[in-house]
Design an enzyme around this catalytic site. Sequence first.
Site, PDB file in Angstrom:
ATOM      1  N   SER A 150       0.827  -1.208   0.000  1.00  0.00           N
ATOM      2  CA  SER A 150       0.000   0.000   0.000  1.00  0.00           C
ATOM      3  C   SER A 150       0.863   1.260   0.000  1.00  0.00           C
ATOM      4  O   SER A 150       1.666   1.462  -0.902  1.00  0.00           O
ATOM      5  CB  SER A 150      -0.956  -0.049   1.203  1.00  0.00           C
ATOM      6  OG  SER A 150      -1.994   0.893   1.070  1.00  0.00           O
ATOM      7  N   ASP A 280      -9.514  -5.425  -4.362  1.00  0.00           N
ATOM      8  CA  ASP A 280      -8.960  -4.362  -3.513  1.00  0.00           C
ATOM      9  C   ASP A 280      -9.873  -3.146  -3.569  1.00  0.00           C
ATOM     10  O   ASP A 280     -10.015  -2.511  -4.610  1.00  0.00           O
ATOM     11  CB  ASP A 280      -7.557  -3.995  -4.004  1.00  0.00           C
ATOM     12  CG  ASP A 280      -6.794  -3.098  -3.044  1.00  0.00           C
ATOM     13  OD1 ASP A 280      -7.418  -2.220  -2.412  1.00  0.00           O
ATOM     14  OD2 ASP A 280      -5.568  -3.269  -2.932  1.00  0.00           O
ATOM     15  N   HIS A 309      -7.523  -5.792  -0.073  1.00  0.00           N
ATOM     16  CA  HIS A 309      -6.336  -4.957   0.082  1.00  0.00           C
ATOM     17  C   HIS A 309      -5.383  -5.540   1.127  1.00  0.00           C
ATOM     18  O   HIS A 309      -4.177  -5.589   0.923  1.00  0.00           O
ATOM     19  CB  HIS A 309      -6.759  -3.545   0.482  1.00  0.00           C
ATOM     20  CG  HIS A 309      -5.625  -2.575   0.537  1.00  0.00           C
ATOM     21  ND1 HIS A 309      -4.893  -2.216  -0.577  1.00  0.00           N
ATOM     22  CD2 HIS A 309      -5.089  -1.881   1.577  1.00  0.00           C
ATOM     23  CE1 HIS A 309      -3.970  -1.329  -0.245  1.00  0.00           C
ATOM     24  NE2 HIS A 309      -4.066  -1.126   1.062  1.00  0.00           N
TER      25      HIS A 309
END
Length: 329
Positions: A150, A280, A309
Amino acid sequence: MHLITSVSRLASSSRRNILATTLLYTASLTVRSTSAVGRDSKSAALSIGKSDGASFVTTSDGVRIFYKDWGPKSAQPIVFHHGWPLSADDWDAQMLFFLGKGFRVIAHDRRGHGRSSQVSDGHDMDHYAADVAALAEHLDLRNAIHVGHSTGGGEATRYVARHGRDRVAKLVLIGAVPPLMLKTESNPGGLPLDVFEGLRRRLAANRSQFYFEFASGPFYGYNRPGAEPSQAAIWNWWRQGMTGSSKAHYDGIKAFSETDFSEDLKSIAVPTLVLHGGDDQIVPAADSAPLSARLLKHSTLKVYDLLPHGLCTTHPDIVNADLLRFVTA
């Protein structure tokens, strides 16, 4: 117990003798205690000088960055970069796995996150990358593999592009924010600014509630039909987030959403594995992973159908197996 017994035996003596005896015994205890403290202090000083798996490095602008460093120093290092608004603890499943495979594993808390300094400024990708460079220099990391999830994927990308060319062997991006999350004329598939403004409003209004809802829903995909939420994972996410600074997290939203990593990706020459969850809901796969893979010189792309995610936590066996194949190839 010994002191009470001594006093009892002297019950028929004068008060002066009792006091003198008591003071003498107390003094002997103090001497022995002081000696023990001296020995313990010496031992503590020695242990502080040793690597205990957790320590700090101070950056050029005075920020203390917390890090974990596990495994043999002679082994190839794997450096893990965590997502927003978490900490190095989010990599437990990966660090323990690769430690067991003989690697040296390292993870740090980004400035303002976790146990690192809660400073007011520097919550942007340039500072994040420079902080990693300070850590890599402090530990003299060579031939390292950097793994970013991320926001950590953006941090790792900028670090490798600007600081790590002589120190990095491979790069892994997992559910990562590059090339650019924000919708612009040149990035029409990105997310509107209103989405990120909404995150800032919710954080400022009630950070604790916002983080609980974020972890309970889209981050791990627990809002999908048939999902079985793990309360432990939700509260661990909440714990990590609440440990950090609200100022750092507020500013960090701009850092991960508005930073364009296109030129960084183009400049990276090391082999790079790009992994992404097909479901995601935080960093949509279509406007991130395939675009990053195309900009990189040597990339391998893999998108997992239906994974969320937070796939490193929800599906560590799948992720760890693919990471191992890549790092040992």
